[in-house]
Design a protein around this motif. Structure first.
Motif, short mmCIF file in Angstrom:
data_model
loop_
_atom_site.label_atom_id
_atom_site.label_comp_id
_atom_site.label_asym_id
_atom_site.label_seq_id
_atom_site.Cartn_x
_atom_site.Cartn_y
_atom_site.Cartn_z
N THR A 99 41.53 44.10 33.83
CA THR A 99 40.34 43.27 34.05
C THR A 99 39.38 43.99 34.99
N GLU A 102 40.77 43.87 38.51
CA GLU A 102 41.88 44.82 38.70
C GLU A 102 41.36 46.25 38.81
N ARG A 113 43.20 40.43 46.77
CA ARG A 113 42.49 39.86 45.63
C ARG A 113 41.43 38.84 46.05
N ASP A 132 31.80 39.28 34.47
CA ASP A 132 32.93 38.36 34.61
C ASP A 132 34.15 39.13 35.12
N LYS A 134 37.16 38.31 35.27
CA LYS A 134 38.39 38.08 34.51
C LYS A 134 38.40 38.82 33.17
N LYS A 135 37.24 39.34 32.77
CA LYS A 135 37.16 40.04 31.48
C LYS A 135 37.86 41.39 31.55
N ARG A 136 38.47 41.78 30.42
CA ARG A 136 39.05 43.11 30.34
C ARG A 136 37.93 44.13 30.05
#
Length: 505
Positions: A99, A102, A113, A132, A134-136
């Motif tokens: 993500t 990450e 985090r 975003d 949370k997007k990969r």
């Protein structure tokens, strides 16, 4: 720029040699806080070497580096980053399955985090780095990926940000957004180094301009001190440069290629391209325009016969074929389809091989029609290509890795055109190249359409509009519109089409 404060970066008499090549020769350069500094020059002028010295990748043979007035000795990139110097490379350094959050955590020294998410939220608000968390990464556009790279540097509190050809893979709308980020970096007293070959962009955003040529600093000035792009181009190249290209009309004749409903799925099971249909004639340049990541690379390699196709039909020189059988293992296709790939270093050439060996990679059938290779013939053909295409090389036996990007591209172009193909496929042929190389490659492509059909894949609008007879805009794996380059209404919407805005009203 902030008066009374030492420059964010001062490079003093930097020199760097690689064997016989003096890549940087006593270069002095100052980059000030709160400024955007454009660094210009041809491929091989020494820009990348100089920035590699600044970023700690290379150690200078001579000279000094000062950050905020303090002399620094960087032994590795981590030392430069710790001192506040970060680079956003043309090829993003991201882990696609992870993500956004990450990826940024990987760049942070003490990843927490929740604390990091709060820090990123503040950066998003200040710089407009909307993405975003949370997007990969694999699901992001190129513009979004670039914003992640910028965020990675800002969470490390970089004071100096170097951008290497940052707009080469962006849509016009994304370029506007990127310029907004640059201006905000400037307002926040960061120092920006902007490496590009696009002179319109330089004049739009730069506060100061430095020009390197053959390893030396040739000029340093503010945009208002030189009024025209032509003057800047002359300083970069050392001669007058024509920034526009005349395209003589060539009558289209026989249909060389007609494809119907081509489709292919990727390793993830989703289509990488689908429902691709078009026809291409000899004498015509058909351009596929789009931002990187929308299926163009996969389509180009598939039509070159390198990657497979899952569905559809292909009619080539009047002969119908099942697209699933289209492959360069077929001697007819291998002989008649030539391909210049986007990645000239890893796909178009073998860096450790010499120029003769690289030139022979796809021309062996011409060099040795029988069982034995003719080294003398291979060497002669390579020498002739080096001379004809103006490739700057000390010897045809030198490794391809020693060529600049522009000279390597000329070698690949010369190799592929020497095969006298019926279909010539060129993918991002001038991406990252200087003005002189771009001009020469454009002329070579225009000459080639007299002998074959030309399929051009490009994300550069100026290139597409200068060369193409017809244009297809590709978005998320499919053609969303196909039009003549003389259709001014469609051309006016091409930026929106590349971004996926289907405005056909």
């Amino acid at each position: 720029m902030i008066e009374g404060r030492p420059p964010a970066v001062r490079l003093e008499a930097i020199s760097k040699r690689f064997g016989e090549v003096l890549a940087n020769d006593g270069i002095d350069l100052a980059v000030r806080h709160g400024s955007i500094h454009a660094l210009l020059g041809e491929n091989g002028a020494g820009k990348s070497t100089l920035m590699s010295v600044l970023s700690g990748r290379y150690r200078p043979d001579r000279g000094k580096i000062f950050i905020d007035g303090r002399e620094m000795r960087f032994r590795r990139p981590a030392d430069a980053l710790a001192a506040g110097v970060g680079i956003v490379h043309q090829r993003f350094m991201l882990v696609e399955p992870l993500t956004v959050l990450e990826n940024i955590m990987l760049a942070d020294r003490k990843p927490d985090r929740h604390a990091l998410a709060r820090k990123i939220a503040k950066l998003r608000e200040t710089y407009g780095l909307s993405v975003d968390l949370k997007k990969r990464v694999r699901d992001l556009s190129m513009g979004e990926r670039q914003r992640v790279e910028i965020a990675k540097l800002l969470v490390r509190e970089a004071k100096v940000l170097v951008f290497d050809e940052p707009t080469a893979i962006l849509t016009p709308n994304e370029i506007d957004g990127f310029f907004g980020i640059l201006r905000e970096l400037k307002r926040q007293a960061r120092a920006v180094v902007f490496i590009t070959h696009k002179l319109d962009e330089v004049l739009a955003v730069a506060d100061e301009i430095s020009i390197l040529r053959k390893g030396r600093l040739r000029a340093a000035f503010k945009p208002g001190e030189i009024r025209t792009k032509r003057e800047i181009a002359r300083l970069m190249v050392g001669r007058e440069v024509v920034l526009e290209i005349d395209k003589d009309p060539v009558p289209a004749s026989d249909a060389i290629l007609a494809v119907r409903n081509l489709g292919k799925r990727g390793w993830h099971g989703r289509p990488v391209f689908r429902d691709v249909t078009f026809e291409l004639k000899k004498g015509e340049i058909f351009a596929v325009a789009g931002v990187a990541g929308n299926g163009q690379t996969e389509l180009a390699s598939a039509l070159a016969g390198i990657a497979g196709i899952d569905s559809g039909t292909i009619r080539f020189e009047g002969k119908d074929r099942d697209a699933r059988q289209w492959s360069n293992r077929d001697p007819d296709i291998r002989k008649k389809v030539a391909y210049v790939p986007e990645d000239r270093h890893r796909i178009g050439s073998v860096p450790g091989m010499n120029l003769v060996e690289n030139f022979s990679l796809t021309t062996l059938s011409e060099i040795h029609p029988g069982a034995l290779v003719s080294p003398s013939k291979a060497m002669e053909r390579t020498r002739r290509a080096v001379e004809e295409y103006g490739i700057a090389a000390d010897d045809v036996r030198q490794p391809a890795a020693q060529l600049s990007g522009g000279n390597l591209q000329r070698l690949i172009l010369a190799r592929e055109l020497s095969r006298k193909p019926s279909l010539f496929i060129a993918e991002q042929p001038t991406q990252g190249l200087d003005i002189r190389s771009t001009e020469e490659i454009w002329h070579a492509i225009l000459r080639q359409r007299r002998h074959s059909a030309v399929l051009l894949f490009s994300g550069d609008l100026k290139e597409t509009l200068s060369l193409a007879d017809r244009i297809a805009v590709m978005y998320r794996g499919r053609f969303i519109e196909v039009f003549d380059s003389t259709d001014t209404e469609a051309v006016g919407r091409i930026g929106l089409l590349m971004a996926g805005v289907e405005n056909r009203t």
